[in-house]
Motif scaffolding. Structure first.
Motif, PDB file in Angstrom:
ATOM      1  N   THR A  92      13.985 -13.787   1.582  1.00 17.57           N
ATOM      2  CA  THR A  92      14.622 -14.636   1.363  1.00 17.57           C
ATOM      3  C   THR A  92      13.732 -15.624   2.806  1.00 17.57           C
ATOM      4  OG1 THR A  92      15.984 -12.948   3.408  1.00 17.57           O
ATOM      5  CG2 THR A  92      16.923 -13.451   1.660  1.00 17.57           C
ATOM      6  N   PRO A  93      14.884 -17.049   3.604  1.00 21.07           N
ATOM      7  CA  PRO A  93      13.791 -17.620   4.191  1.00 21.07           C
ATOM      8  C   PRO A  93      13.847 -16.928   5.421  1.00 21.07           C
ATOM      9  CG  PRO A  93      15.504 -19.225   2.770  1.00 21.07           C
ATOM     10  CD  PRO A  93      15.215 -17.967   2.992  1.00 21.07           C
ATOM     11  N   ASP A  94      14.786 -15.974   5.951  1.00 15.85           N
ATOM     12  CA  ASP A  94      14.510 -15.933   7.560  1.00 15.85           C
ATOM     13  C   ASP A  94      13.076 -13.978   7.500  1.00 15.85           C
ATOM     14  OD1 ASP A  94      15.447 -13.706   6.140  1.00 15.85           O
ATOM     15  OD2 ASP A  94      17.189 -13.470   7.467  1.00 15.85           O
TER      16      ASP A  94
ATOM     17  N   GLU B 209      10.609 -20.667  -4.770  1.00 12.15           N
ATOM     18  CA  GLU B 209      10.894 -20.249  -5.645  1.00 12.15           C
ATOM     19  C   GLU B 209      10.538 -18.596  -6.465  1.00 12.15           C
ATOM     20  OE1 GLU B 209      12.042 -21.526 -10.529  1.00 12.15           O
ATOM     21  OE2 GLU B 209      11.156 -22.925  -9.381  1.00 12.15           O
ATOM     22  N   ALA B 210       9.725 -18.848  -6.349  1.00 11.19           N
ATOM     23  CA  ALA B 210       9.466 -17.562  -6.683  1.00 11.19           C
ATOM     24  C   ALA B 210       9.796 -16.034  -5.903  1.00 11.19           C
ATOM     25  CB  ALA B 210       7.867 -17.112  -6.917  1.00 11.19           C
ATOM     26  N   ALA B 211      10.039 -16.815  -4.287  1.00  6.56           N
ATOM     27  CA  ALA B 211      10.018 -15.816  -3.236  1.00  6.56           C
ATOM     28  C   ALA B 211      11.886 -15.412  -3.432  1.00  6.56           C
ATOM     29  CB  ALA B 211       9.477 -16.210  -2.378  1.00  6.56           C
ATOM     30  N   LEU B 212      12.424 -16.487  -3.621  1.00  8.78           N
ATOM     31  CA  LEU B 212      14.153 -16.364  -3.903  1.00  8.78           C
ATOM     32  C   LEU B 212      14.224 -15.010  -5.344  1.00  8.78           C
ATOM     33  CD1 LEU B 212      14.741 -19.826  -2.888  1.00  8.78           C
ATOM     34  CD2 LEU B 212      15.260 -17.736  -1.422  1.00  8.78           C
TER      35      LEU B 212
ATOM     36  N   ILE C 140      21.865 -20.391   2.179  1.00 12.29           N
ATOM     37  CA  ILE C 140      22.751 -20.843   3.118  1.00 12.29           C
ATOM     38  C   ILE C 140      23.511 -19.850   3.767  1.00 12.29           C
ATOM     39  CG2 ILE C 140      25.445 -21.418   3.597  1.00 12.29           C
ATOM     40  CD1 ILE C 140      25.164 -22.655   0.152  1.00 12.29           C
ATOM     41  N   ARG C 141      22.759 -18.415   3.453  1.00 16.48           N
ATOM     42  CA  ARG C 141      23.025 -17.332   4.664  1.00 16.48           C
ATOM     43  C   ARG C 141      21.991 -17.468   5.351  1.00 16.48           C
ATOM     44  NH1 ARG C 141      27.068 -12.719   3.118  1.00 16.48           N
ATOM     45  NH2 ARG C 141      25.215 -11.438   2.914  1.00 16.48           N
ATOM     46  N   VAL C 142      21.232 -17.998   5.837  1.00 12.51           N
ATOM     47  CA  VAL C 142      20.393 -17.450   6.513  1.00 12.51           C
ATOM     48  C   VAL C 142      20.059 -18.748   7.666  1.00 12.51           C
ATOM     49  CG1 VAL C 142      18.476 -16.595   5.257  1.00 12.51           C
ATOM     50  CG2 VAL C 142      18.038 -19.155   5.673  1.00 12.51           C
ATOM     51  N   VAL C 143      21.128 -20.277   7.367  1.00 11.37           N
ATOM     52  CA  VAL C 143      20.713 -20.653   8.231  1.00 11.37           C
ATOM     53  C   VAL C 143      22.316 -20.884   9.510  1.00 11.37           C
ATOM     54  CG1 VAL C 143      21.818 -23.687   8.278  1.00 11.37           C
ATOM     55  CG2 VAL C 143      19.983 -22.690   6.143  1.00 11.37           C
ATOM     56  N   GLN C 144      21.896 -21.002  10.550  1.00 16.18           N
ATOM     57  CA  GLN C 144      22.791 -21.069  11.329  1.00 16.18           C
ATOM     58  C   GLN C 144      24.038 -21.912  11.790  1.00 16.18           C
ATOM     59  OE1 GLN C 144      20.278 -20.640  15.596  1.00 16.18           O
ATOM     60  NE2 GLN C 144      19.508 -19.309  14.573  1.00 16.18           N
TER      61      GLN C 144
ATOM     62  N   PRO D  27       3.648 -25.539   5.950  1.00 18.55           N
ATOM     63  CA  PRO D  27       4.850 -24.869   5.439  1.00 18.55           C
ATOM     64  C   PRO D  27       6.180 -25.399   5.365  1.00 18.55           C
ATOM     65  CG  PRO D  27       3.423 -23.975   6.934  1.00 18.55           C
ATOM     66  CD  PRO D  27       2.915 -25.714   7.107  1.00 18.55           C
ATOM     67  N   SER D  28       6.977 -25.534   4.507  1.00 15.61           N
ATOM     68  CA  SER D  28       7.910 -25.986   4.578  1.00 15.61           C
ATOM     69  C   SER D  28       9.412 -24.968   4.396  1.00 15.61           C
ATOM     70  CB  SER D  28       8.172 -27.188   3.875  1.00 15.61           C
ATOM     71  OG  SER D  28       9.385 -28.130   4.315  1.00 15.61           O
ATOM     72  N   SER D  29      11.321 -25.373   4.474  1.00 15.43           N
ATOM     73  CA  SER D  29      11.659 -24.099   4.235  1.00 15.43           C
ATOM     74  C   SER D  29      12.928 -25.203   3.336  1.00 15.43           C
ATOM     75  CB  SER D  29      12.101 -23.508   5.425  1.00 15.43           C
ATOM     76  OG  SER D  29      12.896 -22.485   4.319  1.00 15.43           O
ATOM     77  N   PHE D  30      13.246 -24.472   2.293  1.00 17.27           N
ATOM     78  CA  PHE D  30      14.825 -25.026   1.559  1.00 17.27           C
ATOM     79  C   PHE D  30      15.830 -25.225   2.235  1.00 17.27           C
ATOM     80  CE2 PHE D  30      13.428 -23.484  -2.822  1.00 17.27           C
ATOM     81  CZ  PHE D  30      12.579 -24.396  -3.627  1.00 17.27           C
ATOM     82  N   ALA D  31      15.311 -24.300   3.904  1.00 23.22           N
ATOM     83  CA  ALA D  31      17.112 -24.237   4.602  1.00 23.22           C
ATOM     84  C   ALA D  31      16.511 -25.087   4.988  1.00 23.22           C
ATOM     85  CB  ALA D  31      16.244 -23.134   5.279  1.00 23.22           C
ATOM     86  N   HIS D  32      15.723 -26.305   5.776  1.00 21.86           N
ATOM     87  CA  HIS D  32      15.845 -27.294   6.104  1.00 21.86           C
ATOM     88  C   HIS D  32      16.979 -28.288   5.817  1.00 21.86           C
ATOM     89  CE1 HIS D  32      12.426 -26.189   8.039  1.00 21.86           C
ATOM     90  NE2 HIS D  32      11.421 -26.422   7.973  1.00 21.86           N
ATOM     91  N   TYR D  33      17.048 -28.355   4.379  1.00 24.61           N
ATOM     92  CA  TYR D  33      18.179 -29.509   3.487  1.00 24.61           C
ATOM     93  C   TYR D  33      19.102 -28.660   3.845  1.00 24.61           C
ATOM     94  CZ  TYR D  33      21.407 -31.166   0.155  1.00 24.61           C
ATOM     95  OH  TYR D  33      22.104 -31.464  -0.427  1.00 24.61           O
TER      96      TYR D  33
END
Length: 345
Positions: A262-264, A254-257, A21-25, A292-298
Motif C-alpha cells: 500500500t502507498p503508506d 500497479e504491481a505493488a498494489l 483511499i484507505r491511506v489518504v488522510q 516518485p509519485s503516487s496514486f494517492a495524490h489523486y
C-alpha cells in the motif's frame, strides 16, 4: 473527515481504489457495494460495511462515492449518486459516450458537486518525470511523442466484461483512456485524430490493439497498445529539436498494489535504477532518475477540492474531452479516415 463509499469490488475496486483511499488522510472508506463474487467480505476491510446495492449505499452518511463497475453502468450509477447529492469519482473511462459524459457534467454543476474521472496514470513516476523534462525545455520543441501500453496476454477471458462486445469494452476504452488523457495533459487538444483500432487475438470479441495518432501542428502524438507484445517497446519515446527521452518499463505501483503493498509503506513503489529513462542530446546521453509519485495524490486532490482547498486536477470537462477523443478514434478507425477534433463543449 470525508466518508467514502465504493461501488464495485472487483479488480479495479480491490486493487486501485480501496487500498489507495484507505491511506489518504481525511478520507474514511465506510461502505462498499459488492453485488457479485460471493463469499465473505475481504478480511482486510473488516471495519468496512458491505452492502448489496447502490440504494443501500446511498442510505449511509456519505460525502463521496467512487464508481468502479463495468463501463456500461458508469452513467446510471453516477447519475443516481449525483442526484442524491454526493460527490462522485468514476473509474475511467468516464462513460461510454460523450452524450452521457455531458449529461453528468450538467447534473454535477446543477448540484454543485465535485465530479472527476480516476485518471491515476497522471500520478506515475515516468509521466511526472517527462512532464518535468518538457517544462524545463530540455527536449526543445517536441516533434514526436510515442506512448506504449503493451502486454502479452494471448489467452482470452470470455467471462470478463472488458472482452465482450459491449459499449466501452476493449483495450482502447480501457488502456487508451490513460494514454489519451496523458497526451491531452501534455499537449492540449489536437487538430485531428486518426486511428487503427483492431482485434489481433484469434476469437476475441473486443478490440485488443490500437495505433492512434493525434495531429498537432508540426507534431504527432502516437498512442499504441497490444495484448500480443512479448517484448514491449518503450513506455515513452519523445523526440524534440534538442534531444530525445526514452523510458522503458511500467510504473511499479500497479504491481505493488497487486502484491498487497500500500502507498503508506516506505519505498512501496520504488523503481530500480536500471529502469530509469535516458536523455540523449548532442552533448551525450545521461540517465534521468524517475521522480516518485503516487496514486494517492489523486485522492488527496479530490479531498482538497471537496473541502474547497484546491482546484480539481482531473476536471469533468477534461473527462468529457477524453471521451470525445475515445469516440472520435473509434469513428476514425471504422471509417478509415482522419477526423477533425470537434469543438469543445
Amino acid at each position: 473527515m470525508l466518508n467514502v463509499g465504493l461501488v464495485g469490488f472487483g479488480f479495479a475496486g480491490k486493487t486501485f481504489h480501496a487500498p489507495v483511499i484507505r491511506v489518504v488522510q481525511g478520507l474514511r472508506l465506510i461502505t462498499i457495494v459488492q453485488r457479485h463474487g460471493g463469499g465473505a467480505p475481504d478480511p482486510r476491510y473488516a471495519d468496512v460495511e458491505f452492502v448489496g446495492s447502490v440504494d443501500a449505499l446511498l442510505s449511509r452518511a456519505l460525502d463521496l462515492v467512487v464508481i468502479a463497475t463495468p463501463n456500461t453502468s458508469h452513467h446510471p450509477i453516477a447519475k443516481q449518486c449525483l442526484q442524491a447529492g454526493r460527490h462522485v469519482v468514476i473509474d475511467k473511462p468516464f462513460t461510454t459516450t460523450v452524450a452521457e459524459a455531458e449529461d453528468l457534467v450538467q447534473l454535477a454543476e446543477a448540484k454543485r458537486r465535485v465530479l472527476s474521472a480516476y485518471q491515476n496514470r497522471r500520478y506515475v513516476g515516468d509521466f511526472v518525470t517527462l512532464q518535468t523534462l518538457l517544462s524545463e525545455g530540455v527536449l526543445g520543441r517536441v516533434t514526436t511523442f510515442e506512448s506504449h501500453f503493451d502486454r502479452f496476454r494471448p489467452e482470452l477471458r470470455p467471462g470478463a466484461w472488458r472482452e465482450q462486445s459491449l459499449p466501452g469494452s476493449g483495450v482502447w476504452f480501457d488502456l487508451g483512456g490513460h494514454l489519451l488523457d496523458q497526451a491531452l495533459v501534455l499537449f492540449g487538444t489536437p487538430q485531428a485524430i486518426s486511428a487503427d483500432i483492431r482485434i489481433e487475438r484469434d476469437g476475441a470479441a473486443a478490440d485488443d490493439a490500437f495505433d492512434v495518432a493525434l495531429h498537432y501542428p508540426h507534431m504527432r502524438a502516437l498512442l499504441r497498445a497490444s495484448m500480443l507484445t512479448n517484448s514491449p517497446g518503450p513506455t515513452f519515446a519523445v523526440h524534440g529539436t534538442k534531444g530525445s527521452f526514452i523510458k522503458y518499463g511500467l510504473d511499479p505501483q500497479e504491481a505493488a498494489l497487486k502484491s498487497g503493498r500500500t502507498p503508506d509503506e516506505a519505498g512501496w513503489d520504488s523503481e530500480p535504477p536500471e529502469m530509469y529513462g535516458r536523455l540523449a542530446t548532442p552533448e551525450g546521453t545521461r540517465t534521468i532518475p524517475t521522480i516518485p509519485s503516487s496514486f494517492a495524490h489523486y485522492y488527496e486532490n479530490v479531498r482538497d477540492a471537496i473541502l474547497g482547498k484546491a482546484q480539481l486536477a482531473v476536471t469533468s470537462e477534461q473527462a468529457v474531452n477524453t471521451m470525445r477523443g475515445l469516440e472520435l478514434a473509434l469513428a476514425s478507425s471504422q471509417q478509415r479516415c482522419v477526423l477533425p477534433w470537434s469543438a469543445s463543449t
